[in-house]
Design a protein around this motif. Structure first.
Motif, PDB file in Angstrom:
ATOM      1  N   PHE A 170      -7.827  17.262   6.080  1.00  0.00           N
ATOM      2  CA  PHE A 170      -6.957  15.949   5.164  1.00  0.00           C
ATOM      3  C   PHE A 170      -7.684  15.202   4.069  1.00  0.00           C
ATOM      4  CE2 PHE A 170      -3.146  13.806   3.841  1.00  0.00           C
ATOM      5  CZ  PHE A 170      -3.449  13.062   3.578  1.00  0.00           C
ATOM      6  N   LEU A 171      -8.967  14.873   5.290  1.00  0.00           N
ATOM      7  CA  LEU A 171      -9.566  13.861   4.606  1.00  0.00           C
ATOM      8  C   LEU A 171     -10.994  14.974   3.598  1.00  0.00           C
ATOM      9  CD1 LEU A 171     -11.944  11.329   4.906  1.00  0.00           C
ATOM     10  CD2 LEU A 171     -13.041  11.937   6.763  1.00  0.00           C
ATOM     11  N   PHE A 188     -10.948   5.705   7.360  1.00  0.00           N
ATOM     12  CA  PHE A 188     -10.079   6.247   6.709  1.00  0.00           C
ATOM     13  C   PHE A 188      -8.989   5.979   7.538  1.00  0.00           C
ATOM     14  CE2 PHE A 188     -13.952   8.582   8.070  1.00  0.00           C
ATOM     15  CZ  PHE A 188     -15.053   8.107   6.349  1.00  0.00           C
ATOM     16  N   HIS A 189      -8.543   4.651   7.793  1.00  0.00           N
ATOM     17  CA  HIS A 189      -7.411   4.228   7.137  1.00  0.00           C
ATOM     18  C   HIS A 189      -6.168   4.308   6.427  1.00  0.00           C
ATOM     19  CE1 HIS A 189      -3.597   1.262   8.547  1.00  0.00           C
ATOM     20  NE2 HIS A 189      -3.821   1.669   9.723  1.00  0.00           N
ATOM     21  N   GLU A 190      -5.217   4.315   7.016  1.00  0.00           N
ATOM     22  CA  GLU A 190      -4.132   5.003   5.105  1.00  0.00           C
ATOM     23  C   GLU A 190      -3.844   3.778   4.587  1.00  0.00           C
ATOM     24  OE1 GLU A 190      -0.225   5.635   6.412  1.00  0.00           O
ATOM     25  OE2 GLU A 190       0.417   3.277   5.828  1.00  0.00           O
ATOM     26  N   THR A 191      -4.718   2.507   4.686  1.00  0.00           N
ATOM     27  CA  THR A 191      -5.143   1.219   3.538  1.00  0.00           C
ATOM     28  C   THR A 191      -6.289   1.790   2.831  1.00  0.00           C
ATOM     29  OG1 THR A 191      -5.773   0.461   5.475  1.00  0.00           O
ATOM     30  CG2 THR A 191      -3.561  -0.012   5.329  1.00  0.00           C
ATOM     31  N   LYS A 192      -7.742   2.459   3.260  1.00  0.00           N
ATOM     32  CA  LYS A 192      -8.612   2.782   2.764  1.00  0.00           C
ATOM     33  C   LYS A 192      -8.446   3.216   1.798  1.00  0.00           C
ATOM     34  CE  LYS A 192     -10.148  -0.026   6.050  1.00  0.00           C
ATOM     35  NZ  LYS A 192      -8.648  -0.084   7.028  1.00  0.00           N
ATOM     36  N   ASN A 193      -9.569   3.185   0.738  1.00  0.00           N
ATOM     37  CA  ASN A 193      -9.870   3.710  -0.322  1.00  0.00           C
ATOM     38  C   ASN A 193      -9.641   5.386  -0.310  1.00  0.00           C
ATOM     39  OD1 ASN A 193     -11.012   0.895  -0.889  1.00  0.00           O
ATOM     40  ND2 ASN A 193     -11.921   2.417  -2.466  1.00  0.00           N
ATOM     41  N   ILE A 194     -10.225   6.033   1.076  1.00  0.00           N
ATOM     42  CA  ILE A 194     -10.583   7.285   1.640  1.00  0.00           C
ATOM     43  C   ILE A 194      -9.489   7.142   2.517  1.00  0.00           C
ATOM     44  CG2 ILE A 194     -12.144   9.213   2.086  1.00  0.00           C
ATOM     45  CD1 ILE A 194     -11.719   8.537  -0.889  1.00  0.00           C
ATOM     46  N   ILE A 195      -8.915   7.963   2.912  1.00  0.00           N
ATOM     47  CA  ILE A 195      -7.531   8.549   3.690  1.00  0.00           C
ATOM     48  C   ILE A 195      -7.515   9.546   4.580  1.00  0.00           C
ATOM     49  CG2 ILE A 195      -6.228   6.697   2.805  1.00  0.00           C
ATOM     50  CD1 ILE A 195      -4.421   8.377   2.501  1.00  0.00           C
ATOM     51  N   ALA A 196      -7.276   9.409   6.099  1.00  0.00           N
ATOM     52  CA  ALA A 196      -7.232  10.453   6.295  1.00  0.00           C
ATOM     53  C   ALA A 196      -5.606  10.079   7.806  1.00  0.00           C
ATOM     54  CB  ALA A 196      -7.942  11.061   7.867  1.00  0.00           C
ATOM     55  N   ASN A 233       0.627  -1.434  -0.111  1.00  0.00           N
ATOM     56  CA  ASN A 233      -0.049  -0.061   0.245  1.00  0.00           C
ATOM     57  C   ASN A 233       1.076   1.101   0.044  1.00  0.00           C
ATOM     58  OD1 ASN A 233      -2.227   1.300   0.399  1.00  0.00           O
ATOM     59  ND2 ASN A 233      -1.525   2.215   2.384  1.00  0.00           N
ATOM     60  N   LYS A 234       0.198   2.785  -0.017  1.00  0.00           N
ATOM     61  CA  LYS A 234       1.757   3.465  -0.522  1.00  0.00           C
ATOM     62  C   LYS A 234       0.350   4.024  -1.092  1.00  0.00           C
ATOM     63  CE  LYS A 234       3.932   7.094  -3.653  1.00  0.00           C
ATOM     64  NZ  LYS A 234       4.511   7.005  -4.524  1.00  0.00           N
ATOM     65  N   PRO A 235       0.357   5.183   0.396  1.00  0.00           N
ATOM     66  CA  PRO A 235      -0.476   6.110   0.444  1.00  0.00           C
ATOM     67  C   PRO A 235      -1.273   7.394  -0.359  1.00  0.00           C
ATOM     68  CG  PRO A 235      -0.097   5.859   2.411  1.00  0.00           C
ATOM     69  CD  PRO A 235       0.516   5.605   1.369  1.00  0.00           C
ATOM     70  N   TYR A 236      -2.160   8.077  -1.174  1.00  0.00           N
ATOM     71  CA  TYR A 236      -2.320   8.406  -2.003  1.00  0.00           C
ATOM     72  C   TYR A 236      -2.686  10.122  -1.300  1.00  0.00           C
ATOM     73  CZ  TYR A 236      -4.129  10.762  -5.958  1.00  0.00           C
ATOM     74  OH  TYR A 236      -3.950  11.621  -6.973  1.00  0.00           O
ATOM     75  N   MET A 237      -2.017  11.003  -2.157  1.00  0.00           N
ATOM     76  CA  MET A 237      -2.359  12.413  -1.716  1.00  0.00           C
ATOM     77  C   MET A 237      -2.784  12.934  -3.040  1.00  0.00           C
ATOM     78  SD  MET A 237      -1.067  13.520   1.043  1.00  0.00           S
ATOM     79  CE  MET A 237      -0.299  15.013   1.014  1.00  0.00           C
ATOM     80  N   SER A 238      -4.248  13.523  -3.559  1.00  0.00           N
ATOM     81  CA  SER A 238      -5.035  13.638  -3.909  1.00  0.00           C
ATOM     82  C   SER A 238      -4.664  15.270  -4.437  1.00  0.00           C
ATOM     83  CB  SER A 238      -6.613  14.082  -3.417  1.00  0.00           C
ATOM     84  OG  SER A 238      -6.756  14.975  -2.698  1.00  0.00           O
ATOM     85  N   GLY A 239      -4.294  15.688  -3.781  1.00  0.00           N
ATOM     86  CA  GLY A 239      -3.781  17.279  -4.279  1.00  0.00           C
ATOM     87  C   GLY A 239      -3.818  18.502  -3.057  1.00  0.00           C
ATOM     88  N   LYS A 240      -4.618  18.939  -2.927  1.00  0.00           N
ATOM     89  CA  LYS A 240      -4.913  19.509  -2.009  1.00  0.00           C
ATOM     90  C   LYS A 240      -4.907  19.580   0.088  1.00  0.00           C
ATOM     91  CE  LYS A 240      -8.119  22.455  -4.652  1.00  0.00           C
ATOM     92  NZ  LYS A 240     -10.084  23.242  -4.979  1.00  0.00           N
ATOM     93  N   THR A 257     -14.679  10.683  13.272  1.00  0.00           N
ATOM     94  CA  THR A 257     -14.450  10.135  14.751  1.00  0.00           C
ATOM     95  C   THR A 257     -12.861  10.144  14.985  1.00  0.00           C
ATOM     96  OG1 THR A 257     -14.881   7.430  14.487  1.00  0.00           O
ATOM     97  CG2 THR A 257     -16.190   8.705  15.363  1.00  0.00           C
ATOM     98  N   THR A 258     -11.319   9.872  15.326  1.00  0.00           N
ATOM     99  CA  THR A 258     -10.834   9.518  15.371  1.00  0.00           C
ATOM    100  C   THR A 258      -9.866   8.057  14.132  1.00  0.00           C
ATOM    101  OG1 THR A 258     -10.364   8.759  17.556  1.00  0.00           O
ATOM    102  CG2 THR A 258      -9.947  10.697  17.698  1.00  0.00           C
ATOM    103  N   SER A 259     -11.319   7.164  14.955  1.00  0.00           N
ATOM    104  CA  SER A 259     -10.727   5.556  14.642  1.00  0.00           C
ATOM    105  C   SER A 259     -12.041   5.266  13.819  1.00  0.00           C
ATOM    106  CB  SER A 259      -9.666   5.075  15.241  1.00  0.00           C
ATOM    107  OG  SER A 259     -10.595   4.623  16.315  1.00  0.00           O
ATOM    108  N   CYS A 260     -12.131   4.162  13.011  1.00  0.00           N
ATOM    109  CA  CYS A 260     -13.393   3.288  13.311  1.00  0.00           C
ATOM    110  C   CYS A 260     -13.407   2.448  14.411  1.00  0.00           C
ATOM    111  CB  CYS A 260     -13.393   2.306  12.196  1.00  0.00           C
ATOM    112  SG  CYS A 260     -14.494   1.522  11.794  1.00  0.00           S
ATOM    113  N   THR A 261     -12.579   2.302  14.994  1.00  0.00           N
ATOM    114  CA  THR A 261     -12.631   1.503  16.507  1.00  0.00           C
ATOM    115  C   THR A 261     -12.963   2.397  17.244  1.00  0.00           C
ATOM    116  OG1 THR A 261     -10.492   0.369  16.474  1.00  0.00           O
ATOM    117  CG2 THR A 261     -10.758   0.612  18.077  1.00  0.00           C
ATOM    118  N   ASP A 262     -13.151   3.219  17.445  1.00  0.00           N
ATOM    119  CA  ASP A 262     -13.793   5.035  17.998  1.00  0.00           C
ATOM    120  C   ASP A 262     -15.211   5.026  17.414  1.00  0.00           C
ATOM    121  OD1 ASP A 262     -12.439   5.554  19.794  1.00  0.00           O
ATOM    122  OD2 ASP A 262     -11.678   7.384  19.089  1.00  0.00           O
TER     123      ASP A 262
END
Length: 382
Positions: A246-247, A182-190, A10-17, A57-62
């Protein structure tokens, strides 16, 4: 770590903004939780997916822990969920004293076998927690029918399921509540991050209070009360507005991200089909009621030895592919608490499933290389 490989998993993606919006948040002087970008994220999800209410939230766990609190899970309650899932799905309810009744996976897919759920329901059952593995929907009609019949809550673990649909309706909109990651391994990340979706109006007000440390602070800032105080148990579940900024940049590019992930998924599927046809592997399957949100691409190997050897083969050529969950009913923590049922399909995916490198910026040449390594492993070709 992934960084040591020429082609990481996996590699986190930056969309630009992302950095631009983070800068806006910082310059606004309001980087605490529940700020401007948090509101933007909430409104985007409501508008795009029709969710009635949601809280970042800060995580899906939360988010899962909030859901467990909201439905009043207590010592002795029982909760049904798949064994083939991440530990957070279970932890949220174990922390409140619940006993977990693990369901087996389907024979051809890691999602839990809904046809086996009714036999697990007892007078102590409080909730069903379906996990939409790889963004592929569980049979939500049957789950909701069972929930209605036995007066149970449904909490959708949609950690992997953003922009995925069941019979043209977005996942996360069926259960009384749902959680996203929105962990860095997901489609949309934060980086880290999650969201609780609340579909049952009875939980709206209390959810916000739990989210704000057990206070009615959010209502105070909206001018609905003239002071705020401690009114319930709660915790600090809301993230900084920097994370929300970021999200938000990611969410603005959801369609482009999903388009590219679809291209990658279909490339793997097309190129590896011959290996399935010749009996070397099995490829992902979809039910006709669900979409594919291209969260991951996995193969199912013939044996644990096959998978281990393939992982080593890929590593030797600087490519990282990884297995996934270990059956929770066999975990060190829970094996003595499990009721003793065999869950052979969950164990099968534990031993046979392998996830291939999958990220927005993977190139066509890199994809070709990964595929060529699978062919060289299974067919002895260069």
């Amino acid at each position: 770590m992934d960084q040591t490989y020429s082609i990481p998993f996996n590699k986190p993606y930056m969309s630009g903004k992302e950095l631009h919006y983070i800068s806006q948040a910082v310059l606004s002087g309001m980087i605490k939780g529940n700020g401007n970008f948090t509101h933007k994220v909430h409104e985007l999800f409501k508008k795009k997916f029709g969710f009635e209410n949601c809280l970042l939230t800060t995580s899906c766990t939360d988010a899962l822990e909030m859901a467990a609190m909201l439905i009043g899970i207590k010592e002795g309650d029982e909760v049904i969920m798949p064994s083939f899932t991440f530990v957070s799905t279970a932890n949220a309810f174990v922390l409140r004293g619940a006993k977990i009744l693990f369901a087996d996976s389907l024979a051809d897919h890691p999602n839990m076998d809904v046809s086996k759920l009714e036999a697990l329901i007892t007078p102590k059952t409080r909730a069903i927690v379906p996990v939409h593995y790889a963004g592929v929907a569980c049979d939500m009609d049957k789950i909701m029918e069972l929930a209605s019949k036995y007066n149970l809550y449904v909490i959708e673990d949609a950690a992997q399921a953003i922009d995925a649909y069941y019979k043209e309706r977005p996942l996360g909109s069926f259960g009384h509540m749902a959680t996203f990651s929105f962990h860095e391994t997901k489609n949309i990340i934060a980086g880290e991050g999650g969201m609780l979706v609340i579909n049952d109006q009875q939980f709206f007000e209390r959810a916000e209070i739990l989210w704000e440390k057990g206070t009615n602070r959010a209502a105070f800032f909206r001018g609905e009360v003239n002071k705020y105080g401690w009114v319930d148990a709660g915790s600090s579940f809301l993230p900084s507005d920097i994370i929300a900024a970021f999200l938000y940049a990611q969410l603005e590019n959801l369609e482009d991200i999903q388009r590219r992930r679809g291209e990658i998924w279909h490339y793997y599927k097309e190129k590896l089909q011959v290996l399935e046809d010749e009996g070397f592997i099995k490829l992902p399957v979809n039910q006709n009621w669900t979409t594919n949100n291209f969260h991951m691409f996995y193969i199912v190997c013939r044996s644990l030895d096959d998978r281990s050897a393939l992982i080593n083969h890929l590593k030797a050529h600087n490519v990282l592919a990884v297995f996934h969950y270990l059956s929770l009913h066999k975990s060190e923590f829970y094996q003595n608490k499990h009721d003793g049922r065999d869950l052979p399909n969950s164990d099968f995916f534990t031993d046979h499933l392998l996830r291939l490198p999958f990220f927005y910026e993977i190139t066509e040449e890199e994809l070709e290389y990964v595929v060529s390594l699978l062919f060289s492993f299974f067919k002895g070709t260069n």
